[in-house]
Design an enzyme around this catalytic site. Structure first.
Site, PDB file in Angstrom:
ATOM      1  N   ASP A  85      39.425  44.790  39.468  1.00  0.00           N
ATOM      2  CA  ASP A  85      38.652  45.866  38.684  1.00  0.00           C
ATOM      3  C   ASP A  85      39.324  46.806  37.728  1.00  0.00           C
ATOM      4  O   ASP A  85      40.777  46.859  38.169  1.00  0.00           O
ATOM      5  CB  ASP A  85      37.601  46.599  39.893  1.00  0.00           C
ATOM      6  CG  ASP A  85      36.518  47.383  39.161  1.00  0.00           C
ATOM      7  OD1 ASP A  85      36.367  47.133  37.991  1.00  0.00           O
ATOM      8  OD2 ASP A  85      35.932  48.111  40.066  1.00  0.00           O
ATOM      9  N   GLY A  86      38.978  47.393  37.028  1.00  0.00           N
ATOM     10  CA  GLY A  86      39.561  48.313  36.185  1.00  0.00           C
ATOM     11  C   GLY A  86      39.619  49.707  36.912  1.00  0.00           C
ATOM     12  O   GLY A  86      39.407  49.942  38.138  1.00  0.00           O
ATOM     13  N   LYS A  98      37.680  56.205  39.496  1.00  0.00           N
ATOM     14  CA  LYS A  98      36.879  55.171  39.135  1.00  0.00           C
ATOM     15  C   LYS A  98      35.457  55.600  39.096  1.00  0.00           C
ATOM     16  O   LYS A  98      35.144  56.762  39.592  1.00  0.00           O
ATOM     17  CB  LYS A  98      36.913  53.849  39.925  1.00  0.00           C
ATOM     18  CG  LYS A  98      38.250  53.254  40.063  1.00  0.00           C
ATOM     19  CD  LYS A  98      38.141  51.888  40.726  1.00  0.00           C
ATOM     20  CE  LYS A  98      37.070  50.975  40.471  1.00  0.00           C
ATOM     21  NZ  LYS A  98      36.768  50.637  39.435  1.00  0.00           N
ATOM     22  N   GLU A 107      31.719  49.379  44.157  1.00  0.00           N
ATOM     23  CA  GLU A 107      33.174  48.915  43.934  1.00  0.00           C
ATOM     24  C   GLU A 107      33.861  49.395  45.060  1.00  0.00           C
ATOM     25  O   GLU A 107      34.903  48.710  45.370  1.00  0.00           O
ATOM     26  CB  GLU A 107      33.839  49.729  42.595  1.00  0.00           C
ATOM     27  CG  GLU A 107      33.117  49.434  41.440  1.00  0.00           C
ATOM     28  CD  GLU A 107      33.278  50.162  40.165  1.00  0.00           C
ATOM     29  OE1 GLU A 107      33.057  49.644  39.157  1.00  0.00           O
ATOM     30  OE2 GLU A 107      33.975  51.343  40.340  1.00  0.00           O
TER      31      GLU A 107
HETATM   32  C1  5RP Z   1      33.189  51.577  36.618  1.00  0.00           C
HETATM   33  C2  5RP Z   1      34.645  51.710  36.622  1.00  0.00           C
HETATM   34  C3  5RP Z   1      35.368  51.194  35.697  1.00  0.00           C
HETATM   35  O1  5RP Z   1      36.370  50.378  36.592  1.00  0.00           O
HETATM   36  C4  5RP Z   1      35.961  52.157  34.915  1.00  0.00           C
HETATM   37  O2  5RP Z   1      35.148  52.908  34.426  1.00  0.00           O
HETATM   38  C5  5RP Z   1      37.233  51.515  33.755  1.00  0.00           C
HETATM   39  O3  5RP Z   1      36.232  50.963  32.820  1.00  0.00           O
HETATM   40  P1  5RP Z   1      36.842  50.445  31.651  1.00  0.00           P
HETATM   41  O4  5RP Z   1      37.376  48.904  32.011  1.00  0.00           O
HETATM   42  O5  5RP Z   1      35.662  50.087  30.818  1.00  0.00           O
HETATM   43  O6  5RP Z   1      37.634  51.285  30.732  1.00  0.00           O
HETATM   44  O7  5RP Z   1      34.976  52.482  37.585  1.00  0.00           O
HETATM   45  O8  5RP Z   1      32.217  52.203  37.598  1.00  0.00           O
END
Ligand code: 5RP
Length: 221
Positions: A85-86, A98, A107
């Site tokens: 995940d990001g 996040k 998440e």
């Molecule tokens: C979603 C998150 C995403 O991982 C975070 O917002 C990063 O998003 P992006 O990859 O679009 O920059 O926590 O709830």
């Protein structure tokens, strides 16, 4: 290199952590979406996925990638092999914030159910102290003002995320202006307020590996 290209590179680099024959957890957001698209190329090698949001589940299914309910997955395996995940920010201790996409609770659950968390970010997400990005808190609607008062007491300025409901039917308060020097302690303190479902500090579920996209390539931290 653009931010989008850096996201693309880290998303592809994360495929290396996908073990054949296992069930993996998949995150939410623009970087996670690029990972999903890359995963489609090796979809036959995995047993399935658990999605951290309805949006992610839809994208996975669109590629013909099997999506399992987490409870069903954990009846088959002790843990998911990896969660990819990001993040909105990461600090030198691999603590994260996040929830920019509002999927923080699912998440965090999926990360906790996984043997390791591979976080895919571009270099713009690196900070010395978390808190520059407004900290999301998922709140049961009845507790909005109670939780907002707590956030103000901690020096933050909470704002309701207008027109947004989480996949769990709750609201998000985005707390501006916090300087998070002790992520573990603040994660616990906010989560102890009745009505808080969870907050976007990932210190208990911090990343095991960070893949960071830079102009010169992908760095592993
Ligand atoms: C979603 C998150 C995403 O991982 C975070 O917002 C990063 O998003 P992006 O990859 O679009 O920059 O926590 O709830």
């Amino acid at each position: 290199m653009t931010q989008d290209e850096m996201k693309q590179r880290v998303a592809e680099a994360a495929l290396e952590y996908v073990e054949a024959g296992t069930i993996i957890g998949v995150g939410t957001g623009s970087t996670a979406n690029k990972f999903i698209d890359a995963l489609a190329g090796i979809k036959d090698s995995i047993r399935g996925t658990v999605a951290s949001s309805e949006a992610t589940a839809e994208r996975l299914r669109g590629h013909g990638i099997p999506v399992l309910d987490l409870n069903d997955a954990l009846a088959e395996v002790e843990r998911l092999s990896v969660y990819v995940d990001g993040a909105d920010e990461f600090d030198p201790g691999r603590n994260l914030t996040k929830g920019g996409g509002g999927a923080l609770t699912r998440e965090k659950i999926t990360a906790a159910a996984s043997r390791r968390f591979v976080c895919i970010v571009d270099e713009t997400k690196r900070v010395e102290h978390l808190g520059g990005f407004p900290l999301p808190i998922e709140v049961i609607p009845m507790a909005r003002e109670l939780v907002a008062a707590k956030a103000r007491g901690l020096g933050g300025e909470p704002a309701l995320r207008e027109g947004f409901t989480t996949d769990n039917g709750n609201i998000i308060l985005d707390v501006h202006g916090l300087v998070i020097r002790d992520p573990l302690a603040l994660e616990d303190e906010l989560n102890s307020v009745p009505g808080v479902v969870t907050n976007g500090i990932f210190a208990h579920q911090k990343a095991d590996i960070i893949l960071m996209g830079t102009a010169s390539g992908v760095e592993r931290l």
